[in-house]
Design a protein around this motif. Structure first.
Motif, short mmCIF file in Angstrom:
data_model
loop_
_atom_site.label_atom_id
_atom_site.label_comp_id
_atom_site.label_asym_id
_atom_site.label_seq_id
_atom_site.Cartn_x
_atom_site.Cartn_y
_atom_site.Cartn_z
N THR A 87 0.85 -1.19 0.00
CA THR A 87 0.00 0.00 0.00
C THR A 87 0.88 1.24 0.00
O THR A 87 2.09 1.17 0.30
CB THR A 87 -0.90 0.03 1.24
N LEU A 88 0.29 2.38 -0.33
CA LEU A 88 1.04 3.63 -0.33
C LEU A 88 1.62 3.92 1.05
O LEU A 88 2.76 4.38 1.18
CB LEU A 88 0.13 4.79 -0.77
N GLU A 89 0.86 3.62 2.08
CA GLU A 89 1.33 3.84 3.45
C GLU A 89 2.55 2.97 3.75
O GLU A 89 3.53 3.43 4.36
CB GLU A 89 0.22 3.53 4.45
N GLN A 90 2.52 1.71 3.30
CA GLN A 90 3.66 0.82 3.52
C GLN A 90 4.90 1.31 2.76
O GLN A 90 6.02 1.26 3.28
CB GLN A 90 3.31 -0.60 3.07
N LYS A 91 4.70 1.78 1.54
CA LYS A 91 5.81 2.29 0.75
C LYS A 91 6.43 3.52 1.40
O LYS A 91 7.66 3.66 1.47
CB LYS A 91 5.34 2.63 -0.67
N ARG A 92 5.59 4.41 1.88
CA ARG A 92 6.10 5.62 2.52
C ARG A 92 6.85 5.29 3.81
O ARG A 92 7.88 5.90 4.12
CB ARG A 92 4.95 6.58 2.80
N GLU A 93 6.34 4.32 4.54
CA GLU A 93 7.01 3.91 5.78
C GLU A 93 8.39 3.35 5.47
O GLU A 93 9.37 3.68 6.15
CB GLU A 93 6.16 2.86 6.50
N ARG A 94 8.49 2.51 4.44
CA ARG A 94 9.78 1.94 4.07
C ARG A 94 10.71 3.03 3.52
O ARG A 94 11.91 3.05 3.83
CB ARG A 94 9.58 0.84 3.02
N ALA A 95 10.18 3.94 2.71
CA ALA A 95 10.99 5.04 2.17
C ALA A 95 11.56 5.89 3.29
O ALA A 95 12.74 6.26 3.28
CB ALA A 95 10.16 5.88 1.22
N ASN A 96 10.73 6.20 4.29
CA ASN A 96 11.20 7.00 5.42
C ASN A 96 12.30 6.28 6.20
O ASN A 96 13.27 6.90 6.63
CB ASN A 96 10.03 7.33 6.35
N PHE A 97 12.14 4.96 6.37
CA PHE A 97 13.16 4.17 7.06
C PHE A 97 14.49 4.24 6.31
O PHE A 97 15.55 4.48 6.91
CB PHE A 97 12.71 2.71 7.19
N CYS A 98 14.44 4.04 4.99
CA CYS A 98 15.67 4.03 4.19
C CYS A 98 16.32 5.41 4.15
O CYS A 98 17.55 5.53 4.23
CB CYS A 98 15.36 3.55 2.77
N LEU A 99 15.50 6.45 4.03
CA LEU A 99 16.05 7.81 4.00
C LEU A 99 16.67 8.18 5.34
O LEU A 99 17.73 8.82 5.39
CB LEU A 99 14.95 8.81 3.63
N LYS A 100 16.03 7.77 6.41
CA LYS A 100 16.60 8.04 7.74
C LYS A 100 17.93 7.31 7.90
O LYS A 100 18.87 7.85 8.49
CB LYS A 100 15.61 7.60 8.82
N ARG A 101 18.01 6.09 7.36
CA ARG A 101 19.24 5.31 7.49
C ARG A 101 20.42 5.99 6.80
O ARG A 101 21.57 5.85 7.23
CB ARG A 101 19.04 3.90 6.90
N VAL A 102 20.17 6.74 5.73
CA VAL A 102 21.25 7.43 5.03
C VAL A 102 21.32 8.91 5.43
O VAL A 102 21.97 9.71 4.77
CB VAL A 102 21.10 7.29 3.50
N ASP A 103 20.62 9.24 6.52
CA ASP A 103 20.67 10.58 7.10
C ASP A 103 20.09 11.66 6.19
O ASP A 103 20.61 12.77 6.09
CB ASP A 103 22.11 10.94 7.50
N ILE A 104 19.00 11.32 5.51
CA ILE A 104 18.23 12.30 4.73
C ILE A 104 16.90 12.49 5.47
O ILE A 104 16.03 11.60 5.44
CB ILE A 104 17.98 11.83 3.28
N ILE A 105 16.76 13.61 6.14
CA ILE A 105 15.60 13.85 7.00
C ILE A 105 14.83 15.07 6.50
O ILE A 105 15.42 16.09 6.13
CB ILE A 105 16.04 14.10 8.47
N ASN A 106 13.50 14.94 6.47
CA ASN A 106 12.60 16.06 6.12
C ASN A 106 12.88 16.64 4.73
O ASN A 106 12.77 17.85 4.52
CB ASN A 106 12.69 17.18 7.17
N LYS A 107 13.25 15.78 3.80
CA LYS A 107 13.49 16.24 2.43
C LYS A 107 12.71 15.40 1.42
O LYS A 107 13.03 15.40 0.23
CB LYS A 107 14.99 16.21 2.12
N ASN A 108 11.68 14.72 1.90
CA ASN A 108 10.92 13.80 1.05
C ASN A 108 10.32 14.46 -0.18
O ASN A 108 10.24 13.85 -1.25
CB ASN A 108 9.79 13.14 1.85
#
Length: 252
Positions: free
Chosen positions: A110-131
């Motif tokens: 679902t879109l919610e699941q994709k966004r949750e995974r995207a946020n996890f991956c972005l946080k892991r590479v230290d990209i915050i609040n730039k979605n």
């Protein structure tokens, strides 16, 4: 683990990869080095199936990729993460949309699941609040980190990186090297990196394979590469004036 056994590849009858055998281990940064035209890009593309090989075998954790059906190859490619030279982000897509692209292609989340995974991956590479930013609004180093987030979006077993430091300044390049190394260990990924950057070799080269005229000429680690008894490898390592000065200083 990825294992190549006697792999050969030619174009129009001209050999490019010659009787190449090697094992790339999981949880380690495996670097392929060599001068331009040595065959390292063809080798990487052959491993992922973009160039069908002429003979030999390629195994992914014991599974013979070269003898798989089209459907089987499509399934195993879901386990691949790709980090392209220059990041290769979609200019018209936001950061979040770029990271979600593999999920759109290969999952029914679902879109919610994709966004949750995207946020996890972005946080892991230290990209915050730039979605919601676009690639043009990011620095070169940030674009590479977004590309890494996209590469790990499907939790891959295998990560393939083609010149990941291309176009980056030395300090940012080291940060990207270390990030790839950390992710490799954290998720026990079999990572293969194509590079000609000796800084990367000395920073994260746990296993280094030197290719010359399509042949595997040497393999080892960053700890023994400077003392390797191989003329072609030495010529490659000490090609720059800076490297020659360091060698001369060390041998005084």
């Amino acid at each position: 683990m990825i294992e190549l056994k006697s792999v050969n590849k030619s174009f129009d009858g001209i050999p490019v990869i010659r009787d190449f055998s090697v094992v790339f281990e999981p949880g380690k940064t495996n670097l392929i080095i060599g001068r331009s035209g040595s065959g390292k890009t063809v080798l990487l593309k052959s491993i992922v199936g973009l160039h069908p090989i002429d003979s030999g075998s390629i195994f992914f954790d014991g599974r013979d990729f070269t003898r798989m059906s089209f459907h089987e190859k499509k399934e195993i490619r879901k386990e691949f993460g790709m980090l392209f030279q220059g990041a290769a982000l979609f200019d018209s897509a936001t950061v979040e949309e770029n990271v979600m692209f593999p999920m759109d292609m290969f999952t029914e989340w679902t879109l919610e699941q994709k966004r949750e995974r995207a946020n996890f991956c972005l946080k892991r590479v230290d990209i915050i609040n730039k979605n919601q930013l676009y690639p043009a609004e990011l620095s070169g180093g940030m674009r590479k980190r977004v590309a890494i987030a996209r590469a790990i979006a499907l939790n891959p077993k295998y990560l393939f990186c083609d010149e990941p430091n291309s176009g980056l300044d030395p300090q940012t390049a080291i940060l990207i090297d270390n990030l790839i190394s950390e992710i490799t260990k954290e998720f026990n990924i079999t990572t293969i990196i194509n590079t000609h950057d000796m800084n990367s070799v000395m920073e994260i080269g746990e296993k280094v394979v030197f290719i010359h005229n399509g042949f595997k000429m040497w393999e080892g680690s960053k700890d023994d590469i400077l003392d390797a008894d191989n003329k072609e490898l030495s010529d490659f390592i000490f090609a720059s004036n800076m490297a020659k000065r360091i060698r001369d200083y060390m041998t005084k």
